[in-house]
Design a protein around this motif. Structure first.
Motif, PDB file in Angstrom:
ATOM      1  N   PRO A 101       0.781  -1.306  -0.439  1.00 16.53           N
ATOM      2  CA  PRO A 101       0.004  -0.183  -0.055  1.00 16.53           C
ATOM      3  C   PRO A 101       1.027   1.554  -0.525  1.00 16.53           C
ATOM      4  O   PRO A 101       1.959   1.285   0.834  1.00 16.53           O
ATOM      5  CB  PRO A 101      -0.899  -0.085   1.196  1.00 16.53           C
ATOM      6  CG  PRO A 101      -1.049  -1.964   1.693  1.00 16.53           C
ATOM      7  CD  PRO A 101       0.527  -2.044   1.174  1.00 16.53           C
ATOM      8  N   LYS A 102      -0.177   2.364  -0.614  1.00 12.72           N
ATOM      9  CA  LYS A 102       0.922   3.600  -0.686  1.00 12.72           C
ATOM     10  C   LYS A 102       1.288   3.845   0.758  1.00 12.72           C
ATOM     11  O   LYS A 102       2.009   4.967   0.904  1.00 12.72           O
ATOM     12  CB  LYS A 102       0.300   4.531  -1.508  1.00 12.72           C
ATOM     13  CG  LYS A 102       0.473   5.594  -1.705  1.00 12.72           C
ATOM     14  CD  LYS A 102      -0.048   6.940  -2.483  1.00 12.72           C
ATOM     15  CE  LYS A 102       0.738   8.203  -2.536  1.00 12.72           C
ATOM     16  NZ  LYS A 102      -0.342   9.151  -3.066  1.00 12.72           N
ATOM     17  N   GLU A 103       0.555   4.117   1.138  1.00 14.72           N
ATOM     18  CA  GLU A 103       0.728   4.512   2.861  1.00 14.72           C
ATOM     19  C   GLU A 103       1.581   3.711   3.081  1.00 14.72           C
ATOM     20  O   GLU A 103       2.973   4.355   4.153  1.00 14.72           O
ATOM     21  CB  GLU A 103      -0.421   4.252   4.084  1.00 14.72           C
ATOM     22  CG  GLU A 103      -1.363   4.961   3.812  1.00 14.72           C
ATOM     23  CD  GLU A 103      -2.267   4.550   2.734  1.00 14.72           C
ATOM     24  OE1 GLU A 103      -3.633   5.330   1.995  1.00 14.72           O
ATOM     25  OE2 GLU A 103      -2.168   3.481   1.983  1.00 14.72           O
ATOM     26  N   LEU A 104       1.854   2.468   3.597  1.00 13.06           N
ATOM     27  CA  LEU A 104       3.069   1.686   3.882  1.00 13.06           C
ATOM     28  C   LEU A 104       4.499   1.593   3.140  1.00 13.06           C
ATOM     29  O   LEU A 104       5.683   2.196   3.839  1.00 13.06           O
ATOM     30  CB  LEU A 104       3.066   0.351   3.281  1.00 13.06           C
ATOM     31  CG  LEU A 104       4.344  -0.715   4.184  1.00 13.06           C
ATOM     32  CD1 LEU A 104       4.231  -0.607   5.563  1.00 13.06           C
ATOM     33  CD2 LEU A 104       3.339  -1.954   3.843  1.00 13.06           C
ATOM     34  N   ASN A 105       4.597   2.507   2.581  1.00 14.10           N
ATOM     35  CA  ASN A 105       5.597   2.872   1.449  1.00 14.10           C
ATOM     36  C   ASN A 105       6.487   4.403   2.154  1.00 14.10           C
ATOM     37  O   ASN A 105       7.841   4.466   1.958  1.00 14.10           O
ATOM     38  CB  ASN A 105       5.450   2.773  -0.111  1.00 14.10           C
ATOM     39  CG  ASN A 105       6.167   1.520  -0.686  1.00 14.10           C
ATOM     40  OD1 ASN A 105       6.938   1.292  -0.789  1.00 14.10           O
ATOM     41  ND2 ASN A 105       5.253   0.891  -1.543  1.00 14.10           N
ATOM     42  N   PHE A 120      -3.506   4.793   7.482  1.00 18.28           N
ATOM     43  CA  PHE A 120      -1.968   4.920   7.742  1.00 18.28           C
ATOM     44  C   PHE A 120      -0.869   4.892   9.979  1.00 18.28           C
ATOM     45  O   PHE A 120      -0.653   4.114   9.805  1.00 18.28           O
ATOM     46  CB  PHE A 120      -0.926   6.267   7.931  1.00 18.28           C
ATOM     47  CG  PHE A 120       0.267   6.997   7.910  1.00 18.28           C
ATOM     48  CD1 PHE A 120       0.629   7.111   7.109  1.00 18.28           C
ATOM     49  CD2 PHE A 120       0.165   7.728   9.217  1.00 18.28           C
ATOM     50  CE1 PHE A 120       2.071   7.172   7.812  1.00 18.28           C
ATOM     51  CE2 PHE A 120       1.367   8.215   9.624  1.00 18.28           C
ATOM     52  CZ  PHE A 120       2.691   7.841   8.420  1.00 18.28           C
ATOM     53  N   LEU A 121      -2.535   5.648  10.334  1.00 18.17           N
ATOM     54  CA  LEU A 121      -2.042   4.891  11.858  1.00 18.17           C
ATOM     55  C   LEU A 121      -2.802   3.414  11.769  1.00 18.17           C
ATOM     56  O   LEU A 121      -1.127   3.524  12.842  1.00 18.17           O
ATOM     57  CB  LEU A 121      -3.403   5.702  12.301  1.00 18.17           C
ATOM     58  CG  LEU A 121      -3.187   7.505  12.677  1.00 18.17           C
ATOM     59  CD1 LEU A 121      -4.161   8.121  13.302  1.00 18.17           C
ATOM     60  CD2 LEU A 121      -1.910   7.332  14.174  1.00 18.17           C
ATOM     61  N   GLU A 122      -3.624   2.897  11.691  1.00 17.67           N
ATOM     62  CA  GLU A 122      -3.779   1.569  11.385  1.00 17.67           C
ATOM     63  C   GLU A 122      -1.991   0.792  11.296  1.00 17.67           C
ATOM     64  O   GLU A 122      -1.920  -0.885  12.124  1.00 17.67           O
ATOM     65  CB  GLU A 122      -4.791   0.266  11.131  1.00 17.67           C
ATOM     66  CG  GLU A 122      -5.108  -0.674  11.169  1.00 17.67           C
ATOM     67  CD  GLU A 122      -6.684  -1.147  10.116  1.00 17.67           C
ATOM     68  OE1 GLU A 122      -6.840  -2.194  10.345  1.00 17.67           O
ATOM     69  OE2 GLU A 122      -7.051  -0.234   9.559  1.00 17.67           O
ATOM     70  N   LEU A 123      -1.286   1.134  10.347  1.00 19.67           N
ATOM     71  CA  LEU A 123      -0.014   0.263  10.109  1.00 19.67           C
ATOM     72  C   LEU A 123       0.802   0.351  10.587  1.00 19.67           C
ATOM     73  O   LEU A 123       1.416  -0.562  11.382  1.00 19.67           O
ATOM     74  CB  LEU A 123       0.306   0.778   8.539  1.00 19.67           C
ATOM     75  CG  LEU A 123      -0.814   0.061   6.664  1.00 19.67           C
ATOM     76  CD1 LEU A 123      -0.580   0.740   5.960  1.00 19.67           C
ATOM     77  CD2 LEU A 123      -0.360  -1.506   6.286  1.00 19.67           C
ATOM     78  N   ILE A 124       1.277   1.717  11.247  1.00 18.32           N
ATOM     79  CA  ILE A 124       2.087   1.719  11.764  1.00 18.32           C
ATOM     80  C   ILE A 124       1.749   1.071  13.623  1.00 18.32           C
ATOM     81  O   ILE A 124       2.535   0.648  13.856  1.00 18.32           O
ATOM     82  CB  ILE A 124       1.755   3.764  12.427  1.00 18.32           C
ATOM     83  CG1 ILE A 124       2.210   4.190  11.587  1.00 18.32           C
ATOM     84  CG2 ILE A 124       2.791   3.966  13.835  1.00 18.32           C
ATOM     85  CD1 ILE A 124       2.301   5.994  11.329  1.00 18.32           C
ATOM     86  N   ARG A 125       0.884   0.581  13.535  1.00 18.59           N
ATOM     87  CA  ARG A 125       0.471   0.515  15.171  1.00 18.59           C
ATOM     88  C   ARG A 125       0.180  -1.670  14.804  1.00 18.59           C
ATOM     89  O   ARG A 125       0.663  -1.738  16.240  1.00 18.59           O
ATOM     90  CB  ARG A 125      -1.223   0.349  15.461  1.00 18.59           C
ATOM     91  CG  ARG A 125      -1.217   2.068  16.084  1.00 18.59           C
ATOM     92  CD  ARG A 125      -2.129   2.487  16.309  1.00 18.59           C
ATOM     93  NE  ARG A 125      -2.771   3.883  16.640  1.00 18.59           N
ATOM     94  CZ  ARG A 125      -3.507   4.580  17.225  1.00 18.59           C
ATOM     95  NH1 ARG A 125      -4.654   4.382  16.530  1.00 18.59           N
ATOM     96  NH2 ARG A 125      -3.468   5.850  17.613  1.00 18.59           N
ATOM     97  N   HIS A 126      -0.495  -1.065  13.682  1.00 11.20           N
ATOM     98  CA  HIS A 126       0.148  -3.368  13.501  1.00 11.20           C
ATOM     99  C   HIS A 126       2.222  -3.102  13.009  1.00 11.20           C
ATOM    100  O   HIS A 126       1.775  -4.470  13.883  1.00 11.20           O
ATOM    101  CB  HIS A 126      -0.699  -3.232  12.114  1.00 11.20           C
ATOM    102  CG  HIS A 126      -0.025  -4.748  11.564  1.00 11.20           C
ATOM    103  ND1 HIS A 126      -1.296  -5.899  12.171  1.00 11.20           N
ATOM    104  CD2 HIS A 126       0.802  -4.776  10.549  1.00 11.20           C
ATOM    105  CE1 HIS A 126      -0.073  -6.807  11.645  1.00 11.20           C
ATOM    106  NE2 HIS A 126       0.779  -6.317  10.581  1.00 11.20           N
ATOM    107  N   HIS A 127       2.251  -2.719  13.015  1.00  9.32           N
ATOM    108  CA  HIS A 127       3.765  -2.926  12.235  1.00  9.32           C
ATOM    109  C   HIS A 127       4.756  -2.763  14.010  1.00  9.32           C
ATOM    110  O   HIS A 127       5.792  -2.917  13.732  1.00  9.32           O
ATOM    111  CB  HIS A 127       4.216  -2.238  11.307  1.00  9.32           C
ATOM    112  CG  HIS A 127       3.721  -2.962  10.573  1.00  9.32           C
ATOM    113  ND1 HIS A 127       4.048  -4.284  10.197  1.00  9.32           N
ATOM    114  CD2 HIS A 127       3.038  -2.756   9.174  1.00  9.32           C
ATOM    115  CE1 HIS A 127       3.909  -4.468   8.565  1.00  9.32           C
ATOM    116  NE2 HIS A 127       2.655  -3.784   8.514  1.00  9.32           N
ATOM    117  N   ARG A 128       3.843  -2.032  15.152  1.00  8.39           N
ATOM    118  CA  ARG A 128       4.813  -1.729  16.285  1.00  8.39           C
ATOM    119  C   ARG A 128       6.188  -0.653  15.855  1.00  8.39           C
ATOM    120  O   ARG A 128       6.936  -1.182  16.530  1.00  8.39           O
ATOM    121  CB  ARG A 128       5.443  -3.039  16.748  1.00  8.39           C
ATOM    122  CG  ARG A 128       3.469  -4.326  17.014  1.00  8.39           C
ATOM    123  CD  ARG A 128       2.859  -3.813  17.868  1.00  8.39           C
ATOM    124  NE  ARG A 128       1.954  -4.788  18.415  1.00  8.39           N
ATOM    125  CZ  ARG A 128       0.899  -5.378  18.469  1.00  8.39           C
ATOM    126  NH1 ARG A 128       0.937  -4.511  17.280  1.00  8.39           N
ATOM    127  NH2 ARG A 128       0.296  -6.002  18.282  1.00  8.39           N
TER     128      ARG A 128
END
Length: 395
Positions: free
Chosen positions: A13-17, A47-55
């Motif tokens: 996802p663009k947000e993850l990149n 974006f926030l969800e990915l950051i929290r998921h990936h710790r």
């Protein structure tokens, strides 16, 4: 970079990149620079969800608070600030608990190695607030499990992992037990092996001999030496499909530290994990711009490390939670295949043969007196076939 080692990050996802760009800059100690149009169309909730998921909250927060505030919505910055503060307080509490635990076990002549947690954060990141952690993982000799249990119970910890076992299969099928403290809201995992299931790995005595002293506490706290630590971090991340970027950031940090790569390669080959180390390096190099030296080339040669790295993108692009059961059928099948692909030929053979070893479910299906448990070995194929037949008849 050699094209053969390249991964296609556009599948993410663009947000993850964008998150990966933040991580790269923080690792290199530079300020992440973006054109304004990069943030156009960003799903900030994702974006926030990915950051929290990936710790990786602390790593991203450090970068976001330094860039133009016009790019980032205020609520996103505030959420990350709160996450950062909560993590800092949690790490401080865990640091105090870690020192107390080290002192308690040492005073009772129990040698203990801290696998991750505040010790790892301080050593690899230089700051305990820059890595997230929810529990303390310790490694002790299997001979000391009962004594460690008694000491934790005396501190009001409650054992949380109660798994069934037959013919002592817990010793090799499992690798840790969990203890919870309700008032402190602290979890401790006591490991007697680095990896679950059948695996080749150093003995505790070997790991203890190569231990490294952490600088985080006034009382001595020990962790794995760098060569053992890299092997552990690589195997742990691989076993979880690198489904959280935090584990890959650990690889980036340790690779940037001085290491004896000649010893590391010998160690990885000895325990049949060279391809796993190679997978970690290919992922870190592609996604986090981790610098690789000529010494590391031995680990990334051939198709297998790159193939395994490609396989890990499956977990990243879908934000998979492996500990949230039941897993979707397609994820469960993929993960089962991925775990098998990580094994050496010898381990694959042993893994297949291990199905002939009795399981606790065999005892539930056909209870026998303990002195007759050896009969589960010849009965195992028939019981497996019976279960499979019943399962098909119900479906």
């Amino acid at each position: 970079m050699n094209k053969e080692l390249s991964l296609d990050a556009t599948v993410l996802p663009k947000e993850l990149n964008i998150i990966l760009s933040f991580i790269k800059s923080e690792s290199e100690g530079s300020l992440c620079s973006f054109d304004a149009d990069v943030f156009t169309g960003i799903n900030w909730s994702l974006f926030l969800e990915l950051i929290r998921h990936h710790r990786i909250n602390p790593y991203i927060y450090k970068q976001i608070k330094r860039i133009d505030k016009a790019y980032i919505p205020v609520y996103v910055s505030e959420e990350l600030r709160r996450d950062y503060q909560q993590n800092t307080f949690r790490m401080l509490r865990l640091s105090a608990e870690m020192e107390q635990l080290s002192k308690l076990l040492s005073n009772h002549n129990i040698e203990v190695l801290f696998l991750k947690g505040p010790a790892l954060a301080a050593d690899l990141y230089g700051d305990i607030s820059k890595r997230t952690c929810s529990d303390l993982d310790i490694l002790i000799s299997i001979d000391n499990l009962d004594r460690a249990h008694d000491l934790l119970v005396a501190l009001d910890y409650v054992k949380d992992d109660y798994f069934s076992t037959v013919l002592n299969d817990w010793k090799w099928r499992h690798h840790h037990v969990t203890y919870m403290h309700s008032q402190k809201n602290t979890k401790i995992e006591i490991h007697w092996k680095l990896n679950p299931g059948l695996s080749y790995e150093p003995t505790f005595a070997e790991l203890w001999e190569r231990r490294k002293k952490s600088s985080i506490a006034s009382f001595p706290v020990y962790m794995l030496g760098y060569e053992d630590l890299f092997m552990f971090l690589a195997s742990h991340g691989a076993r979880h499909g690198w489904s959280r970027l935090r584990w890959l950031v650990d690889i980036d940090r340790i690779v940037r530290h001085p290491m004896n790569w000649e010893k590391e390669i010998v160690c990885l080959k000895k325990y049949q994990m060279a391809h796993v180390g190679g997978q970690a390096l290919v992922l870190a190099s592609n996604l986090l711009a981790t610098p690789l030296t000529k010494e590391m080339n031995t680990l990334i040669e051939g198709k297998r490390p790159v193939h395994l790295a490609h396989a890990a993108l499956f977990y990243m692009k879908q934000m998979i939670h492996l500990h949230r059961e039941p897993l979707p059928d397609d994820v469960a099948r993929y993960h089962k295949h991925h775990l098998f692909s990580l094994m050496s030929i010898q381990l694959k053979l042993l893994h297949i043969l291990s199905f002939l070893y009795p399981y606790p479910m065999d005892v539930e299906m056909l209870p026998l007196p303990k002195n007759l448990h050896f009969l589960y070995f010849p009965l195992r194929p028939f019981m497996w076939l019976w279960r499979k037949t019943r399962r098909h008849s119900w479906s």
